[in-house]
Scaffold this motif. Structure first.
Motif, short mmCIF file in Angstrom:
data_model
loop_
_atom_site.label_atom_id
_atom_site.label_comp_id
_atom_site.label_asym_id
_atom_site.label_seq_id
_atom_site.Cartn_x
_atom_site.Cartn_y
_atom_site.Cartn_z
N ALA A 179 34.77 28.18 15.14
CA ALA A 179 34.76 28.41 16.58
C ALA A 179 33.41 28.10 17.22
CB ALA A 179 35.16 29.86 16.88
N PHE A 180 32.31 28.48 16.56
CA PHE A 180 31.00 28.41 17.20
C PHE A 180 29.96 27.61 16.42
CE2 PHE A 180 32.95 32.56 18.27
CZ PHE A 180 33.15 32.35 19.62
N GLY A 181 30.33 27.12 15.24
CA GLY A 181 29.39 26.30 14.50
C GLY A 181 28.81 27.02 13.29
N PRO A 182 28.08 26.29 12.44
CA PRO A 182 27.58 26.86 11.19
C PRO A 182 26.55 27.97 11.38
CG PRO A 182 26.71 24.65 11.54
CD PRO A 182 27.78 24.85 12.56
N LEU A 183 25.75 27.91 12.45
CA LEU A 183 24.76 28.96 12.67
C LEU A 183 25.45 30.31 12.90
CD1 LEU A 183 21.87 29.92 13.09
CD2 LEU A 183 22.06 29.25 15.50
N ALA A 184 26.48 30.31 13.74
CA ALA A 184 27.22 31.55 13.99
C ALA A 184 27.87 32.06 12.71
CB ALA A 184 28.27 31.32 15.07
N SER B 257 26.84 31.58 9.63
CA SER B 257 25.79 32.10 8.75
C SER B 257 25.29 33.46 9.22
CB SER B 257 24.64 31.10 8.69
OG SER B 257 23.58 31.60 7.90
N LEU B 258 25.09 33.60 10.52
CA LEU B 258 24.62 34.88 11.05
C LEU B 258 25.65 35.98 10.83
CD1 LEU B 258 22.98 33.76 14.43
CD2 LEU B 258 21.81 34.55 12.35
N LEU B 259 26.91 35.67 11.08
CA LEU B 259 27.95 36.68 10.89
C LEU B 259 28.05 37.10 9.43
CD1 LEU B 259 30.25 38.38 11.96
CD2 LEU B 259 31.77 36.43 11.68
N GLY B 260 27.98 36.13 8.51
CA GLY B 260 28.02 36.47 7.10
C GLY B 260 26.86 37.35 6.68
N THR B 261 25.66 37.06 7.19
CA THR B 261 24.48 37.86 6.86
C THR B 261 24.60 39.28 7.41
OG1 THR B 261 23.12 35.87 6.87
CG2 THR B 261 21.97 37.98 7.03
N VAL C 163 33.71 34.45 8.13
CA VAL C 163 32.63 33.46 8.20
C VAL C 163 33.20 32.09 8.58
CG1 VAL C 163 30.83 32.29 6.89
CG2 VAL C 163 31.24 34.73 6.53
N VAL C 164 34.34 31.75 8.00
CA VAL C 164 35.00 30.48 8.34
C VAL C 164 35.47 30.49 9.79
CG1 VAL C 164 36.93 28.96 7.76
CG2 VAL C 164 35.69 30.12 5.95
N TRP C 165 35.98 31.62 10.25
CA TRP C 165 36.43 31.70 11.64
C TRP C 165 35.27 31.42 12.60
CZ3 TRP C 165 38.93 37.23 11.06
CH2 TRP C 165 39.93 37.17 10.07
#
Length: 329
Positions: free
Chosen positions: A143-148, A150-154, A137-139
């Protein structure tokens, strides 16, 4: 003469004035150079700070040692990665039924290194560079911002929930070979699945140290039956059986690759433990290297033993066949 007397009378008074001024200057100097005594609370704070520094000098080693012991070391990390990715050769039978023994052995020989090594190297590098429990999630966030992020974590959370839900029924399939009531739908199977889920959930809530060393104990416990089966099968192994092909039907490549990917995926999930690892820049690469070899061997040896020691057709390889093969030795 009168003027001289007046001058002499004025000089003592001037000297007195100068002397008085000197005393005043001296008093002012004394007042400015003499520091006021600190208040009582400041003295107490200074004393407490001195005691704290002294305590660090005396007991800092013990504190550092306790902190050192609380960090995740190499062996627990290896088995945590092992359970994140594999957890044992359970579920590998579908690869044999989908493409035959030869391709199943080749798949579990090549796939851990062709897929596992690059992903594990990526995980080790980023976990060492960003040693936090956010992991992937941090990666994505960096790299791509908080939206990316959040989506990856979900998405990863939903994927893990669906994936983990498959393991209790899979274990119930294996237990059903010993206790047939567990294999059939009913209270026995439901109780087994629910009980296993509650037990493993309790271990997660019990604390990190219990999870770490519980993973080591469960790792040896899950590998022990396959190690015993492999040792018992060695005298019966016929290497020519490893090259048997599927005949009379087409190979199910979709099922084959899905089985490989399902059994050998989630290497990056280990990154969510980076904040708990002692010296992650050194421990993570070593743990991932050991885990790759351990996972490849834990699949290959039981498959080679069960395939080489039994003469069952590929269609017989369903979930739980390892238990059937062990019963024939």
């Amino acid at each position: 003469m009168d003027q001289e007397i007046q001058v002499n009378q004025q000089r003592p008074s001037q000297r007195q004035q100068r002397g008085g001024g000197g005393e005043e200057d001296h008093g002012a100097t004394a007042r400015t150079t003499t520091a006021p005594s600190p208040p009582q609370d400041e003295q107490q704070q200074a004393h407490q700070a001195a005691v704290a520094v002294h305590g660090q000098g005396q007991g800092g080693g013990a504190t550092a040692e306790r902190h050192h012991r609380s960090k995740l070391t190499l062996l627990p990390l290896v088995f945590l990665i092992y359970f994140e990715v594999a957890g044992g050769p359970y579920g590998a039978e579908k690869a044999v039924s989908a493409a035959g023994p030869l391709f199943a052995l080749l798949g579990f020989l090549v796939f851990p290194f062709a897929w596992g090594v690059p992903v594990s190297l990526l995980t080790a590098e980023l976990a060492a560079a960003l040693p936090g429990n956010g992991g992937f999630v941090v990666w994505a966030d960096r790299a791509f911002g908080p939206l990316a992020g959040s989506l990856l974590g979900t998405w990863k959370y939903l994927s893990c929930v669906i994936n983990i839900a498959a393991f209790p029924p899979l274990v119930a399939d294996y237990l059903g070979r010993v206790a047939p009531a567990v294999a059939a739908p009913g209270r026995a199977r439901t109780g087994t699945v629910v009980g296993m889920t509650v037990l493993l959930s309790f271990l997660n809530y019990a604390g990190l140290s219990i999870v770490w060393w519980g993973a080591v104990a469960l790792g040896f416990l899950s590998l022990a039956p396959f190690m015993l089966m492999t040792a018992m099968a060695v005298p019966r192994v016929r290497p020519r059986r490893w090259a048997v092909q599927v005949e009379g039907r087409r190979k199910d490549w979709r099922l084959f690759f899905n089985t490989l990917f399902w059994n050998l995926n989630y290497w990056d999930s280990a990154s969510t433990m980076a904040g708990e690892v002692e010296r992650p820049e050194r421990t993570f690469p070593r743990a991932l290297a050991v885990a790759v070899v351990l996972i490849a061997v834990s699949y290959l040896l039981p498959l080679m033993a069960a395939i080489g020691a039994t003469n069952a057709p590929p269609e017989a390889w369903e979930n739980g066949y390892f238990a059937d093969a062990a019963g024939r030795f």
